[in-house]
Design a protein around this motif. Structure first.
Motif, PDB file in Angstrom:
ATOM      1  N   VAL A  88       0.881  -1.172   0.000  1.00 43.98           N
ATOM      2  CA  VAL A  88       0.000   0.000   0.000  1.00 43.98           C
ATOM      3  C   VAL A  88       0.917   1.220   0.000  1.00 43.98           C
ATOM      4  N   ILE A 119      -3.774  -1.411  -4.316  1.00 38.89           N
ATOM      5  CA  ILE A 119      -3.513  -2.229  -3.135  1.00 38.89           C
ATOM      6  C   ILE A 119      -3.160  -3.629  -3.630  1.00 38.89           C
ATOM      7  N   CYS A 175     -10.853  -6.538   2.868  1.00 39.51           N
ATOM      8  CA  CYS A 175     -10.015  -5.399   3.221  1.00 39.51           C
ATOM      9  C   CYS A 175     -10.907  -4.288   3.741  1.00 39.51           C
ATOM     10  N   TYR A 202     -10.854  -0.194   5.170  1.00 43.18           N
ATOM     11  CA  TYR A 202     -10.116   1.069   5.178  1.00 43.18           C
ATOM     12  C   TYR A 202     -10.765   1.928   6.242  1.00 43.18           C
TER      13      TYR A 202
END
Length: 106
Positions: free
Chosen positions: A8, A20, A51, A53
């Protein structure tokens, strides 16, 4: 022992589209192969990848026996704020692995 490699960008500008990349070391046995004596080699795969964030899920994938060993997953997202990416792999036989990394958004 499973291990994850995560890529990243350390920094990005707000609104940038960033790539990513993740690689998980795992044998990914399909359950279709047989030993020399004819016994089925038990299935042992990663079944899902997610994933988050800053706590919000941004990507999810369900994986199946056709996925190669050491699955490499790449995707794109928009850099919105500084924070943390959290990765989770879940699989057969109680397999669970997590990793995280941070990004600074300017």
């Amino acid at each position: 022992m499973p291990s994850a490699l995560i890529n990243v960008p350390a920094k990005a500008k707000r609104g940038d589209i960033i790539e990513i990349k993740s690689l998980m070391s795992h044998i990914m046995e399909t359950g279709y192969r047989h030993t020399a004596s004819g016994e089925v080699v038990p299935r042992n795969i990663i079944t899902s990848f997610a994933c988050r964030y800053n706590g919000t899920e941004i990507f999810r994938a369900d994986l199946f026996p056709a996925i190669a060993a050491n699955p490499f997953i790449t995707f794109f997202t928009t850099a919105t704020a500084s924070g943390k990416f959290e990765f989770e792999w879940v699989g057969d036989n109680g397999f669970s692995e997590t990793a995280s990394t941070s990004i600074t958004v300017e």
